[in-house]
Design an enzyme around this catalytic site. Sequence first.
Site, PDB file in Angstrom:
ATOM      1  N   HIS A 232       0.834  -1.214   0.000  1.00 10.32           N
ATOM      2  CA  HIS A 232       0.000   0.000   0.000  1.00 10.32           C
ATOM      3  C   HIS A 232       0.868   1.263   0.000  1.00 10.32           C
ATOM      4  CE1 HIS A 232      -3.361  -2.622   1.147  1.00 10.32           C
ATOM      5  NE2 HIS A 232      -2.740  -2.978   2.237  1.00 10.32           N
TER       6      HIS A 232
HETATM    7  O1  RIB Z   1      -4.949   0.430   4.714  1.00 14.37           O
HETATM    8  C1  RIB Z   1      -3.581   0.308   4.443  1.00 14.37           C
HETATM    9  C2  RIB Z   1      -2.801   1.191   5.351  1.00 14.37           C
HETATM   10  O2  RIB Z   1      -2.992   0.740   6.686  1.00 14.37           O
HETATM   11  C3  RIB Z   1      -1.277   1.111   5.115  1.00 14.37           C
HETATM   12  O3  RIB Z   1      -0.694   2.355   5.378  1.00 14.37           O
HETATM   13  C4  RIB Z   1      -0.799   0.082   6.109  1.00 14.37           C
HETATM   14  O4  RIB Z   1       0.536   0.351   6.565  1.00 14.37           O
HETATM   15  C5  RIB Z   1      -1.761   0.283   7.247  1.00 14.37           C
HETATM   16  O5  RIB Z   1      -1.264   1.311   8.051  1.00 14.37           O
END
Ligand code: RIB
Length: 312
Positions: A232
């Site tokens: 992500h």
């Molecule tokens: O939803 C994904 C996010 O939530 C990313 O930043 C992951 O590290 C968690 O923090």
Amino acid sequence: MRYIIDCDPGHDDAVAILLAARALTISGVTTVYGNAPVELTTRNALGFLDMAGLDIPVFRGSGTPLQRSRIDANVHGRSGLDGAQLPASSRQPEITSAIDFIAEQASLPGGVSIIATGPLTNLARALSAYSHIESGIASLSVMGGSAGPGNTTPMAEFNACSDPEALDIVLASAIPMYMVGYDITSRTGFTESQIDCLETSGHRVASFIGKVMRFYRARQLAVTGLDIAPQHDACAVLPYLQPSLATYTDYRAAVELAGSLTTGMVVFDRRPGEMQRSRPSPFAGRRPVKLCTALKNSEVINMILSAIIDYP
Ligand code: RIB
Ligand code: CA
């Protein structure tokens, strides 16, 4: 341009730090609660930077959201970076707080750009405490929200859901902003064989990332049904690294703050211009954000993997 990485390491945050630090001038890492309590995300940031030989100062940030209670991410383990032993850093976080550091950097000539991969509490607090700094934030790239399903509630992504008020403050600001949401990033991750390659690479940092990604992928499979280790946060680095690998579309956006079913949902006004003009949304006066609407997944993953594999 100087950059701040505002993060909650966090498996994918660690990869984002490595990817950014290889190519950009990082003036500091600011930490926030999220994937783990801020004490642990700060410890993880220091330890991972040391492991990667990155002499980048760390500034501890917010331990709680602006108004709400902290929620758990459930996929990063108790340490926030489970799957391998991260040697403790010999360093401590700087005396300056994350909020003050953001304000300091934004006040320098040329200002600062920010890559935010956790809840937006630090930036929201900095904007509230130092109203003059908004123009000093040249650009912001956020991993958060979703133009599709959420991962924390049916409609809300974790970073947005952790502190909806903070993200809405940032969306209501004039800061030029990129966003990449869970709808895109949940399709961008390491497969088991790619994790095997990292772990058996014989390179210390790549092997560590391979080990922790194996844990992270297993948790993702159990908790979210994803059979990859989603990257992500690395997707939030793309605008400053390889913008051609993504497509961005301008949409005005706001966060639902009071919905019984939808609190934390980021609402993007994707209606045609004429409909927006005839029936303006409550956030019609906001500047649009550049939302990532498409990503060249395999090129992005190959770029991330090569940045890790041959990391010295
Ligand atoms: O939803 C994904 C996010 O939530 C990313 O930043 C992951 O590290 C968690 O923090
Ligand atoms: Ca994160």
